[in-house]
Design a protein around this motif. Structure first.
Motif, PDB file in Angstrom:
ATOM      1  N   THR A   1      69.389  54.477  95.417  1.00 59.31           N
ATOM      2  CA  THR A   1      70.279  53.389  95.002  1.00 59.31           C
ATOM      3  C   THR A   1      71.664  53.892  94.602  1.00 59.31           C
ATOM      4  OG1 THR A   1      69.385  53.527  92.747  1.00 59.31           O
ATOM      5  CG2 THR A   1      68.400  51.905  94.231  1.00 59.31           C
ATOM      6  N   GLU A   2      71.879  55.210  94.695  1.00 58.34           N
ATOM      7  CA  GLU A   2      73.182  55.777  94.345  1.00 58.34           C
ATOM      8  C   GLU A   2      73.524  56.874  95.348  1.00 58.34           C
ATOM      9  OE1 GLU A   2      75.125  58.461  90.772  1.00 58.34           O
ATOM     10  OE2 GLU A   2      73.637  56.940  90.235  1.00 58.34           O
ATOM     11  N   ARG A   3      74.739  56.889  95.815  1.00 58.26           N
ATOM     12  CA  ARG A   3      75.182  57.852  96.825  1.00 58.26           C
ATOM     13  C   ARG A   3      75.245  59.265  96.244  1.00 58.26           C
ATOM     14  NH1 ARG A   3      80.211  59.887  98.395  1.00 58.26           N
ATOM     15  NH2 ARG A   3      80.355  60.446 100.618  1.00 58.26           N
ATOM     16  N   THR A   4      74.730  60.219  96.979  1.00 59.01           N
ATOM     17  CA  THR A   4      74.831  61.632  96.613  1.00 59.01           C
ATOM     18  C   THR A   4      76.101  62.206  97.223  1.00 59.01           C
ATOM     19  OG1 THR A   4      72.430  61.924  96.514  1.00 59.01           O
ATOM     20  CG2 THR A   4      73.760  63.905  96.784  1.00 59.01           C
ATOM     21  N   PRO A   5      77.023  62.740  96.411  1.00 57.89           N
ATOM     22  CA  PRO A   5      78.255  63.302  96.986  1.00 57.89           C
ATOM     23  C   PRO A   5      77.918  64.421  97.966  1.00 57.89           C
ATOM     24  CG  PRO A   5      78.420  63.106  94.595  1.00 57.89           C
ATOM     25  CD  PRO A   5      76.992  62.845  94.942  1.00 57.89           C
ATOM     26  N   SER A   6      78.536  64.380  99.135  1.00 56.94           N
ATOM     27  CA  SER A   6      78.265  65.395 100.141  1.00 56.94           C
ATOM     28  C   SER A   6      79.489  66.208 100.512  1.00 56.94           C
ATOM     29  CB  SER A   6      77.708  64.731 101.410  1.00 56.94           C
ATOM     30  OG  SER A   6      78.624  63.766 101.911  1.00 56.94           O
ATOM     31  N   SER A   7      80.686  65.660 100.306  1.00 58.84           N
ATOM     32  CA  SER A   7      81.920  66.392 100.615  1.00 58.84           C
ATOM     33  C   SER A   7      83.048  65.779  99.804  1.00 58.84           C
ATOM     34  CB  SER A   7      82.229  66.331 102.115  1.00 58.84           C
ATOM     35  OG  SER A   7      82.397  64.999 102.538  1.00 58.84           O
TER      36      SER A   7
ATOM     37  N   PRO B   1      89.192  68.960  94.842  1.00 54.29           N
ATOM     38  CA  PRO B   1      88.068  69.896  94.659  1.00 54.29           C
ATOM     39  C   PRO B   1      86.728  69.171  94.739  1.00 54.29           C
ATOM     40  CG  PRO B   1      89.082  69.377  92.550  1.00 54.29           C
ATOM     41  CD  PRO B   1      89.957  68.761  93.608  1.00 54.29           C
ATOM     42  N   ILE B   2      85.701  69.922  95.111  1.00 55.42           N
ATOM     43  CA  ILE B   2      84.351  69.366  95.174  1.00 55.42           C
ATOM     44  C   ILE B   2      83.780  69.281  93.763  1.00 55.42           C
ATOM     45  CG2 ILE B   2      82.024  69.731  96.066  1.00 55.42           C
ATOM     46  CD1 ILE B   2      83.245  71.209  98.408  1.00 55.42           C
ATOM     47  N   ALA B   3      83.398  68.096  93.360  1.00 51.91           N
ATOM     48  CA  ALA B   3      82.852  67.902  92.018  1.00 51.91           C
ATOM     49  C   ALA B   3      81.429  68.454  91.942  1.00 51.91           C
ATOM     50  CB  ALA B   3      82.855  66.423  91.653  1.00 51.91           C
ATOM     51  N   LYS B   4      81.023  68.874  90.765  1.00 56.55           N
ATOM     52  CA  LYS B   4      79.668  69.373  90.567  1.00 56.55           C
ATOM     53  C   LYS B   4      78.667  68.231  90.732  1.00 56.55           C
ATOM     54  CE  LYS B   4      76.692  71.791  87.268  1.00 56.55           C
ATOM     55  NZ  LYS B   4      76.593  72.398  85.910  1.00 56.55           N
ATOM     56  N   ASN B   5      77.655  68.468  91.527  1.00 51.57           N
ATOM     57  CA  ASN B   5      76.654  67.434  91.782  1.00 51.57           C
ATOM     58  C   ASN B   5      75.492  67.581  90.802  1.00 51.57           C
ATOM     59  OD1 ASN B   5      75.086  65.408  92.942  1.00 51.57           O
ATOM     60  ND2 ASN B   5      74.134  66.830  94.385  1.00 51.57           N
ATOM     61  N   VAL B   6      75.311  66.587  89.968  1.00 48.24           N
ATOM     62  CA  VAL B   6      74.190  66.558  89.032  1.00 48.24           C
ATOM     63  C   VAL B   6      73.225  65.492  89.516  1.00 48.24           C
ATOM     64  CG1 VAL B   6      73.458  66.236  86.644  1.00 48.24           C
ATOM     65  CG2 VAL B   6      75.663  67.319  87.137  1.00 48.24           C
ATOM     66  N   ASP B   7      72.046  65.907  89.937  1.00 51.19           N
ATOM     67  CA  ASP B   7      71.115  64.957  90.522  1.00 51.19           C
ATOM     68  C   ASP B   7      70.509  64.053  89.456  1.00 51.19           C
ATOM     69  OD1 ASP B   7      69.991  63.899  92.792  1.00 51.19           O
ATOM     70  OD2 ASP B   7      68.200  65.137  92.698  1.00 51.19           O
ATOM     71  N   ASN B   8      70.095  62.861  89.879  1.00 52.62           N
ATOM     72  CA  ASN B   8      69.413  61.951  88.971  1.00 52.62           C
ATOM     73  C   ASN B   8      68.427  61.116  89.778  1.00 52.62           C
ATOM     74  OD1 ASN B   8      70.772  59.526  90.010  1.00 52.62           O
ATOM     75  ND2 ASN B   8      72.603  60.298  88.962  1.00 52.62           N
TER      76      ASN B   8
ATOM     77  N   PHE C   1      61.476  60.875  90.403  1.00 54.42           N
ATOM     78  CA  PHE C   1      61.675  62.262  90.818  1.00 54.42           C
ATOM     79  C   PHE C   1      63.160  62.579  90.919  1.00 54.42           C
ATOM     80  CE2 PHE C   1      57.503  61.306  92.863  1.00 54.42           C
ATOM     81  CZ  PHE C   1      56.748  62.231  92.149  1.00 54.42           C
ATOM     82  N   THR C   2      63.492  63.852  90.759  1.00 51.72           N
ATOM     83  CA  THR C   2      64.826  64.365  91.042  1.00 51.72           C
ATOM     84  C   THR C   2      64.693  65.582  91.940  1.00 51.72           C
ATOM     85  OG1 THR C   2      64.797  65.746  89.031  1.00 51.72           O
ATOM     86  CG2 THR C   2      65.808  63.565  88.855  1.00 51.72           C
ATOM     87  N   GLU C   3      65.778  65.906  92.613  1.00 53.19           N
ATOM     88  CA  GLU C   3      65.892  67.062  93.504  1.00 53.19           C
ATOM     89  C   GLU C   3      65.096  66.878  94.805  1.00 53.19           C
ATOM     90  OE1 GLU C   3      65.015  70.678  91.459  1.00 53.19           O
ATOM     91  OE2 GLU C   3      66.678  70.452  90.042  1.00 53.19           O
ATOM     92  N   GLU C   4      63.818  66.644  94.720  1.00 55.22           N
ATOM     93  CA  GLU C   4      62.984  66.465  95.916  1.00 55.22           C
ATOM     94  C   GLU C   4      62.213  65.163  95.788  1.00 55.22           C
ATOM     95  OE1 GLU C   4      61.847  67.581  99.681  1.00 55.22           O
ATOM     96  OE2 GLU C   4      63.093  68.813  98.363  1.00 55.22           O
TER      97      GLU C   4
END
Length: 401
Positions: free
Chosen positions: A240-246, A252-259, A281-284
Protein backbone atom coordinates in the motif's frame (compact mmCIF):
# COMPACT_ATOMS: atom_id res chain seq x y z
CA UNK A 1 32.73 -87.36 33.39
CA UNK A 2 35.66 -86.67 31.17
CA UNK A 3 33.34 -86.00 28.20
CA UNK A 4 31.44 -83.43 30.25
CA UNK A 5 34.58 -81.51 31.14
CA UNK A 6 35.82 -81.62 27.56
CA UNK A 7 32.52 -80.29 26.23
CA UNK A 8 32.56 -77.45 28.72
CA UNK A 9 36.14 -76.61 27.82
CA UNK A 10 35.41 -76.56 24.12
CA UNK A 11 32.30 -74.40 24.68
CA UNK A 12 34.16 -71.85 26.77
CA UNK A 13 37.00 -71.73 24.28
CA UNK A 14 34.65 -71.16 21.36
CA UNK A 15 32.88 -68.34 23.18
CA UNK A 16 36.18 -66.70 24.04
CA UNK A 17 37.35 -67.00 20.43
CA UNK A 18 34.09 -65.57 19.13
CA UNK A 19 34.48 -62.63 21.44
CA UNK A 20 37.96 -61.98 20.10
CA UNK A 21 36.87 -61.86 16.44
CA UNK A 22 33.69 -59.80 16.95
CA UNK A 23 34.19 -56.75 14.71
CA UNK A 24 34.00 -53.28 16.22
CA UNK A 25 32.17 -50.88 13.91
CA UNK A 26 32.23 -47.13 14.45
CA UNK A 27 28.67 -45.82 14.55
CA UNK A 28 27.42 -43.07 12.24
CA UNK A 29 26.09 -40.02 13.97
CA UNK A 30 22.32 -39.74 14.24
CA UNK A 31 20.75 -38.47 11.01
CA UNK A 32 19.67 -34.85 11.03
CA UNK A 33 16.39 -34.03 9.31
CA UNK A 34 16.97 -30.68 7.67
CA UNK A 35 13.81 -28.70 6.85
CA UNK A 36 13.10 -28.03 3.20
CA UNK A 37 14.03 -24.55 2.04
CA UNK A 38 12.85 -22.92 -1.16
CA UNK A 39 9.67 -24.84 -2.03
CA UNK A 40 7.30 -23.07 -4.42
CA UNK A 41 3.76 -23.24 -5.81
CA UNK A 42 2.02 -24.18 -2.55
CA UNK A 43 -1.49 -25.69 -2.61
CA UNK A 44 -3.62 -26.49 0.43
CA UNK A 45 -5.95 -29.49 0.27
CA UNK A 46 -9.69 -28.72 0.31
CA UNK A 47 -9.94 -29.22 4.09
CA UNK A 48 -6.65 -27.42 4.77
CA UNK A 49 -4.95 -30.40 6.43
CA UNK A 50 -2.47 -31.28 3.67
CA UNK A 51 -0.05 -29.17 1.68
CA UNK A 52 1.16 -29.86 -1.85
CA UNK A 53 4.10 -27.99 -3.32
CA UNK A 54 6.80 -28.12 -5.96
CA UNK A 55 10.36 -28.89 -4.91
CA UNK A 56 13.32 -29.76 -7.12
CA UNK A 57 10.99 -30.26 -10.07
CA UNK A 58 8.57 -32.73 -8.43
CA UNK A 59 5.21 -32.46 -6.67
CA UNK A 60 5.32 -33.28 -2.95
CA UNK A 61 2.59 -33.67 -0.33
CA UNK A 62 2.91 -33.27 3.43
CA UNK A 63 0.88 -32.33 6.46
CA UNK A 64 -0.12 -28.68 6.82
CA UNK A 65 1.07 -28.90 10.43
CA UNK A 66 4.59 -29.93 9.38
CA UNK A 67 6.51 -33.18 9.30
CA UNK A 68 7.72 -35.45 6.53
CA UNK A 69 6.59 -34.90 2.93
CA UNK A 70 6.58 -37.52 0.18
CA UNK A 71 6.79 -37.06 -3.60
CA UNK A 72 3.78 -37.94 -5.74
CA UNK A 73 5.64 -37.35 -9.02
CA UNK A 74 9.16 -38.41 -9.93
CA UNK A 75 10.20 -37.20 -13.36
CA UNK A 76 13.36 -35.66 -14.75
CA UNK A 77 11.38 -32.76 -16.24
CA UNK A 78 9.80 -29.89 -14.32
CA UNK A 79 6.52 -30.58 -12.47
CA UNK A 80 4.96 -27.44 -10.99
CA UNK A 81 1.77 -25.61 -9.97
CA UNK A 82 -0.18 -28.32 -8.11
CA UNK A 83 -3.91 -27.86 -7.45
CA UNK A 84 -6.28 -30.19 -5.58
CA UNK A 85 -9.52 -31.71 -6.79
CA UNK A 86 -12.54 -30.75 -4.63
CA UNK A 87 -12.68 -34.25 -3.08
CA UNK A 88 -8.95 -34.23 -2.29
CA UNK A 89 -8.35 -37.41 -4.28
CA UNK A 90 -6.39 -35.91 -7.20
CA UNK A 91 -3.73 -33.29 -7.84
CA UNK A 92 -3.44 -31.50 -11.17
CA UNK A 93 -0.09 -30.01 -12.13
CA UNK A 94 1.86 -28.57 -15.06
CA UNK A 95 4.78 -30.40 -16.62
CA UNK A 96 7.02 -29.77 -19.63
CA UNK A 97 7.58 -33.47 -20.29
CA UNK A 98 6.76 -33.02 -23.96
CA UNK A 99 8.49 -29.69 -24.57
CA UNK A 100 5.89 -27.20 -23.36
CA UNK A 101 3.75 -27.12 -20.24
CA UNK A 102 0.67 -29.33 -20.33
CA UNK A 103 -1.81 -30.24 -17.60
CA UNK A 104 -1.47 -33.63 -15.91
CA UNK A 105 -3.26 -35.26 -12.96
CA UNK A 106 -1.96 -37.74 -10.39
CA UNK A 107 -3.61 -39.42 -7.38
CA UNK A 108 -2.99 -37.36 -4.24
CA UNK A 109 -1.28 -40.32 -2.57
CA UNK A 110 0.84 -41.06 -5.64
CA UNK A 111 0.21 -43.26 -8.66
CA UNK A 112 0.05 -43.18 -12.43
CA UNK A 113 -0.13 -39.73 -14.03
CA UNK A 114 -2.61 -38.85 -16.78
CA UNK A 115 -2.23 -36.12 -19.39
CA UNK A 116 -5.21 -33.79 -19.96
CA UNK A 117 -4.03 -31.17 -22.49
CA UNK A 118 -2.12 -31.64 -25.72
CA UNK A 119 -1.77 -28.12 -27.11
CA UNK A 120 1.57 -26.72 -28.27
CA UNK A 121 1.14 -23.69 -26.01
CA UNK A 122 1.79 -23.49 -22.27
CA UNK A 123 -1.10 -24.83 -20.17
CA UNK A 124 -0.74 -24.32 -16.40
CA UNK A 125 -3.63 -25.34 -14.08
CA UNK A 126 -4.94 -22.71 -11.69
CA UNK A 127 -8.13 -24.04 -10.11
CA UNK A 128 -10.60 -26.95 -10.08
CA UNK A 129 -14.34 -26.33 -10.27
CA UNK A 130 -16.45 -27.24 -7.24
CA UNK A 131 -18.20 -30.06 -9.10
CA UNK A 132 -14.83 -31.59 -10.00
CA UNK A 133 -15.50 -31.49 -13.74
CA UNK A 134 -13.35 -28.59 -14.96
CA UNK A 135 -9.82 -27.26 -14.50
CA UNK A 136 -9.30 -23.65 -15.54
CA UNK A 137 -6.08 -22.17 -16.86
CA UNK A 138 -4.71 -19.19 -18.75
CA UNK A 139 -3.74 -19.90 -22.38
CA UNK A 140 -3.64 -18.71 -25.96
CA UNK A 141 -5.48 -20.95 -28.39
CA UNK A 142 -6.74 -20.06 -31.87
CA UNK A 143 -7.20 -16.37 -31.10
CA UNK A 144 -4.58 -13.65 -31.39
CA UNK A 145 -5.16 -12.73 -27.74
CA UNK A 146 -4.88 -14.68 -24.52
CA UNK A 147 -7.72 -15.80 -22.29
CA UNK A 148 -9.04 -18.10 -19.58
CA UNK A 149 -10.01 -21.61 -20.62
CA UNK A 150 -11.34 -24.73 -18.94
CA UNK A 151 -10.61 -28.38 -19.71
CA UNK A 152 -13.13 -31.13 -18.99
CA UNK A 153 -11.24 -33.70 -16.90
CA UNK A 154 -13.32 -36.58 -18.29
CA UNK A 155 -13.28 -35.77 -22.02
CA UNK A 156 -10.33 -33.41 -22.46
CA UNK A 157 -12.53 -30.87 -24.27
CA UNK A 158 -11.68 -27.21 -23.68
CA UNK A 159 -14.01 -24.28 -23.16
CA UNK A 160 -13.29 -20.59 -23.56
CA UNK A 161 -14.38 -18.29 -20.72
CA UNK A 162 -12.61 -14.94 -21.12
CA UNK A 163 -10.57 -13.30 -23.87
CA UNK A 164 -8.46 -10.21 -23.26
CA UNK A 165 -5.95 -8.24 -25.31
CA UNK A 166 -4.01 -7.67 -22.05
CA UNK A 167 -2.32 -10.50 -20.17
CA UNK A 168 -4.55 -12.39 -17.72
CA UNK A 169 -3.60 -14.97 -15.10
CA UNK A 170 -4.26 -16.81 -11.83
CA UNK A 171 -7.96 -17.61 -12.51
CA UNK A 172 -10.00 -18.97 -9.58
CA UNK A 173 -13.60 -20.19 -9.41
CA UNK A 174 -15.90 -18.68 -6.80
CA UNK A 175 -17.36 -21.09 -4.25
CA UNK A 176 -20.67 -21.31 -6.15
CA UNK A 177 -18.90 -21.64 -9.51
CA UNK A 178 -20.67 -18.60 -10.97
CA UNK A 179 -17.71 -16.23 -11.12
CA UNK A 180 -14.01 -16.30 -11.96
CA UNK A 181 -11.43 -14.17 -10.19
CA UNK A 182 -8.30 -13.34 -12.20
CA UNK A 183 -5.42 -10.91 -12.58
CA UNK A 184 -5.04 -8.51 -15.49
CA UNK A 185 -1.70 -7.16 -16.77
CA UNK A 186 0.94 -7.61 -14.06
CA UNK A 187 4.70 -7.63 -13.71
CA UNK A 188 6.32 -11.00 -12.80
CA UNK A 189 5.75 -12.21 -9.23
CA UNK A 190 9.48 -11.74 -8.62
CA UNK A 191 8.79 -7.97 -8.55
CA UNK A 192 6.07 -7.75 -5.89
CA UNK A 193 6.96 -4.15 -4.97
CA UNK A 194 6.50 -2.82 -8.48
CA UNK A 195 4.28 0.23 -8.63
CA UNK A 196 2.98 1.61 -11.90
CA UNK A 197 0.51 1.23 -14.74
CA UNK A 198 1.56 -2.39 -15.44
CA UNK A 199 0.86 -3.66 -11.91
CA UNK A 200 -1.34 -6.74 -11.59
CA UNK A 201 -5.02 -5.78 -11.23
CA UNK A 202 -7.83 -7.88 -9.74
CA UNK A 203 -10.88 -8.53 -11.91
CA UNK A 204 -13.97 -10.70 -11.58
CA UNK A 205 -15.92 -12.32 -14.42
CA UNK A 206 -19.58 -13.32 -14.15
CA UNK A 207 -19.94 -16.51 -16.22
CA UNK A 208 -23.69 -16.22 -16.84
CA UNK A 209 -23.86 -12.55 -17.82
CA UNK A 210 -20.35 -12.15 -19.22
CA UNK A 211 -19.90 -8.99 -17.16
CA UNK A 212 -16.44 -8.04 -15.90
CA UNK A 213 -15.78 -5.88 -12.86
CA UNK A 214 -12.60 -4.45 -11.36
CA UNK A 215 -11.74 -5.19 -7.74
CA UNK A 216 -8.30 -3.65 -7.39
CA UNK A 217 -6.52 -1.25 -9.74
CA UNK A 218 -4.42 1.12 -7.64
CA UNK A 219 -1.02 0.75 -9.31
CA UNK A 220 0.27 -1.87 -6.83
CA UNK A 221 0.80 -5.52 -7.61
CA UNK A 222 -1.93 -7.95 -6.48
CA UNK A 223 -0.46 -11.44 -6.61
CA UNK A 224 -1.76 -15.00 -6.04
CA UNK A 225 -5.41 -13.96 -5.48
CA UNK A 226 -7.89 -16.38 -3.87
CA UNK A 227 -11.48 -16.29 -2.72
CA UNK A 228 -11.75 -16.80 1.05
CA UNK A 229 -14.32 -17.04 3.83
CA UNK A 230 -16.95 -18.48 1.51
CA UNK A 231 -16.42 -15.80 -1.11
CA UNK A 232 -16.91 -12.92 1.32
CA UNK A 233 -13.42 -11.59 0.66
CA UNK A 234 -10.45 -11.95 -1.67
CA UNK A 235 -6.95 -12.61 -0.38
CA UNK A 236 -3.91 -11.36 -2.28
CA UNK A 237 -0.31 -10.34 -1.68
CA UNK A 238 0.09 -6.61 -2.24
CA UNK A 239 1.51 -3.36 -0.85
CA UNK A 240 0.00 0.00 0.00
CA UNK A 241 3.07 2.27 -0.03
CA UNK A 242 5.65 2.76 -2.78
CA UNK A 243 9.19 1.57 -2.07
CA UNK A 244 11.73 4.16 -3.31
CA UNK A 245 13.81 2.61 -6.07
CA UNK A 246 15.76 5.54 -7.55
CA UNK A 247 16.28 9.23 -7.05
CA UNK A 248 15.58 12.18 -9.29
CA UNK A 249 18.44 13.55 -11.35
CA UNK A 250 20.62 15.79 -9.22
CA UNK A 251 19.08 14.65 -5.96
CA UNK A 252 20.68 12.22 -3.47
CA UNK A 253 19.18 8.80 -2.86
CA UNK A 254 17.30 8.83 0.44
CA UNK A 255 17.84 6.04 2.95
CA UNK A 256 15.18 3.37 2.54
CA UNK A 257 13.62 2.25 5.81
CA UNK A 258 11.28 -0.64 5.19
CA UNK A 259 7.90 -0.94 6.87
CA UNK A 260 4.81 -3.17 6.76
CA UNK A 261 3.14 -0.97 4.15
CA UNK A 262 6.07 -1.02 1.74
CA UNK A 263 6.76 -4.71 2.19
CA UNK A 264 4.45 -7.15 0.38
CA UNK A 265 1.95 -8.59 2.84
CA UNK A 266 -1.24 -10.60 2.84
CA UNK A 267 -4.34 -8.44 2.44
CA UNK A 268 -8.06 -9.11 2.43
CA UNK A 269 -9.90 -7.18 -0.28
CA UNK A 270 -13.43 -7.09 1.14
CA UNK A 271 -14.90 -4.90 -1.59
CA UNK A 272 -13.61 -3.12 -4.67
CA UNK A 273 -10.99 -0.64 -3.52
CA UNK A 274 -11.16 -1.69 0.15
CA UNK A 275 -8.31 -3.76 1.63
CA UNK A 276 -7.09 -4.61 5.11
CA UNK A 277 -3.70 -6.01 6.02
CA UNK A 278 -3.56 -9.47 7.65
CA UNK A 279 0.20 -9.92 8.12
CA UNK A 280 2.95 -7.57 9.24
CA UNK A 281 6.15 -8.68 7.56
CA UNK A 282 9.03 -6.40 6.59
CA UNK A 283 11.96 -6.91 4.22
CA UNK A 284 10.64 -10.20 2.78
CA UNK A 285 6.97 -10.79 2.04
CA UNK A 286 4.76 -13.84 1.49
CA UNK A 287 4.88 -15.72 -1.82
CA UNK A 288 2.88 -18.51 -3.46
CA UNK A 289 -0.26 -17.84 -1.43
CA UNK A 290 -2.79 -20.67 -1.26
CA UNK A 291 -6.19 -20.90 0.44
CA UNK A 292 -8.11 -24.05 1.33
CA UNK A 293 -11.47 -24.68 -0.35
CA UNK A 294 -13.13 -24.12 3.05
CA UNK A 295 -11.75 -20.58 2.86
CA UNK A 296 -10.59 -20.67 6.47
CA UNK A 297 -6.90 -21.57 6.13
CA UNK A 298 -4.09 -19.93 4.15
CA UNK A 299 -0.49 -20.93 3.56
CA UNK A 300 2.47 -19.32 1.86
CA UNK A 301 6.22 -19.39 1.50
CA UNK A 302 8.38 -16.62 2.93
CA UNK A 303 12.17 -16.38 2.79
CA UNK A 304 12.36 -20.11 2.03
CA UNK A 305 10.13 -21.20 4.93
CA UNK A 306 6.55 -22.54 5.08
CA UNK A 307 3.83 -20.61 6.91
CA UNK A 308 0.25 -21.64 7.69
CA UNK A 309 -2.42 -19.42 9.22
CA UNK A 310 -6.04 -19.70 10.22
CA UNK A 311 -7.69 -16.54 8.99
CA UNK A 312 -8.05 -14.22 11.95
CA UNK A 313 -4.89 -15.56 13.60
CA UNK A 314 -1.17 -14.91 13.18
CA UNK A 315 0.76 -17.04 10.65
CA UNK A 316 2.74 -19.94 12.09
CA UNK A 317 6.01 -21.20 10.64
CA UNK A 318 6.06 -24.96 10.08
CA UNK A 319 8.93 -27.32 9.32
CA UNK A 320 8.64 -29.87 6.51
CA UNK A 321 11.31 -32.49 5.87
CA UNK A 322 11.82 -34.96 3.03
CA UNK A 323 14.14 -37.66 1.76
CA UNK A 324 16.07 -36.04 -1.09
CA UNK A 325 18.42 -37.71 -3.55
CA UNK A 326 20.03 -36.47 -6.75
CA UNK A 327 18.20 -37.62 -9.88
CA UNK A 328 21.34 -37.51 -11.98
CA UNK A 329 25.07 -37.78 -11.36
CA UNK A 330 26.53 -34.35 -10.72
CA UNK A 331 29.72 -35.12 -12.64
CA UNK A 332 29.96 -35.96 -16.32
CA UNK A 333 32.95 -37.10 -18.36
CA UNK A 334 33.01 -35.60 -21.85
CA UNK A 335 35.40 -35.84 -24.78
CA UNK A 336 35.15 -32.51 -26.60
CA UNK A 337 36.35 -32.49 -30.20
CA UNK A 338 34.61 -29.40 -31.56
CA UNK A 339 32.81 -26.21 -30.55
CA UNK A 340 35.92 -24.15 -29.70
CA UNK A 341 35.57 -20.38 -30.20
CA UNK A 342 37.32 -17.13 -29.16
CA UNK A 343 40.85 -18.49 -29.66
CA UNK A 344 43.73 -16.32 -28.47
CA UNK A 345 47.48 -17.06 -28.54
CA UNK A 346 49.88 -16.26 -25.71
CA UNK A 347 52.62 -13.65 -26.36
CA UNK A 348 55.26 -16.42 -26.51
CA UNK A 349 53.11 -18.45 -28.85
CA UNK A 350 53.35 -21.57 -26.69
CA UNK A 351 49.70 -21.69 -25.52
CA UNK A 352 46.23 -21.13 -26.91
CA UNK A 353 43.24 -20.18 -24.78
CA UNK A 354 39.73 -20.68 -26.14
CA UNK A 355 36.08 -21.05 -25.10
CA UNK A 356 34.09 -24.30 -25.06
CA UNK A 357 30.64 -24.71 -23.46
CA UNK A 358 30.95 -21.34 -21.71
CA UNK A 359 34.29 -22.06 -20.02
CA UNK A 360 37.90 -21.10 -20.75
CA UNK A 361 40.42 -23.79 -21.67
CA UNK A 362 44.15 -23.73 -22.41
CA UNK A 363 46.23 -26.11 -24.56
CA UNK A 364 49.94 -26.08 -25.58
CA UNK A 365 50.77 -25.33 -29.21
CA UNK A 366 53.57 -27.91 -29.39
CA UNK A 367 53.65 -31.59 -28.57
CA UNK A 368 55.23 -32.34 -25.20
CA UNK A 369 56.33 -35.51 -23.46
CA UNK A 370 54.38 -37.42 -20.84
CA UNK A 371 50.85 -38.85 -20.54
CA UNK A 372 48.03 -36.36 -21.11
CA UNK A 373 50.57 -33.60 -21.69
CA UNK A 374 48.66 -32.34 -24.72
CA UNK A 375 45.25 -32.32 -23.02
CA UNK A 376 43.48 -29.00 -22.58
CA UNK A 377 43.36 -27.55 -19.07
CA UNK A 378 40.10 -26.01 -17.84
CA UNK A 379 40.71 -22.51 -16.50
CA UNK A 380 37.22 -21.50 -15.32
CA UNK A 381 34.33 -23.31 -13.69
CA UNK A 382 31.40 -20.93 -13.34
CA UNK A 383 27.63 -21.29 -13.80
CA UNK A 384 27.60 -18.31 -16.16
CA UNK A 385 29.32 -17.81 -19.51
CA UNK A 386 33.05 -17.06 -19.64
CA UNK A 387 34.17 -15.90 -23.08
CA UNK A 388 36.32 -13.57 -25.21
CA UNK A 389 39.69 -14.31 -23.53
CA UNK A 390 42.66 -12.00 -24.20
CA UNK A 391 46.25 -12.40 -23.05
CA UNK A 392 47.57 -9.29 -21.30
CA UNK A 393 50.94 -10.93 -20.78
CA UNK A 394 52.18 -14.51 -20.40
CA UNK A 395 50.70 -14.82 -16.90
CA UNK A 396 47.45 -12.81 -17.10
CA UNK A 397 44.28 -13.29 -19.15
CA UNK A 398 41.32 -10.93 -19.35
CA UNK A 399 37.89 -12.34 -20.27
CA UNK A 400 34.19 -11.46 -20.24
CA UNK A 401 31.87 -13.24 -17.80
Amino acid sequence: MILTKMCRYVLVSCLAFAGCITPSFSQLSAPVREPLVGARSLALSPDGTRLAFSYQGDIWVGSASGGRAVPVTNHIEMDDNPIWSPDGEWIAFASNRYGNNDIFVVPADGGKTQRLTWHSGNDVPNDWSGDGKTIIFRATRDESVNGIYGVDVATGKTRQYVLDYLAVGSPKFSADGRKILYTRIGFPWSRPRYQGSAAAQLWEYDIASGKRSSWANNGFQHLWPHYALGGKTILAVTTTERTPSSSYVGKPIAKNVDNVNRCPNLYAVDAPGKARRLTSFTEEGPRFLTVSRTGQTAAFERDGDFYVMNLGSEPKKISITASIDDKTTNEERLILRDGATDQTVSPKGDRIVFTVRGELWMVPTKKTKGPNADDAIQLTDWEGFDEQPLFVNDSTIFFVS
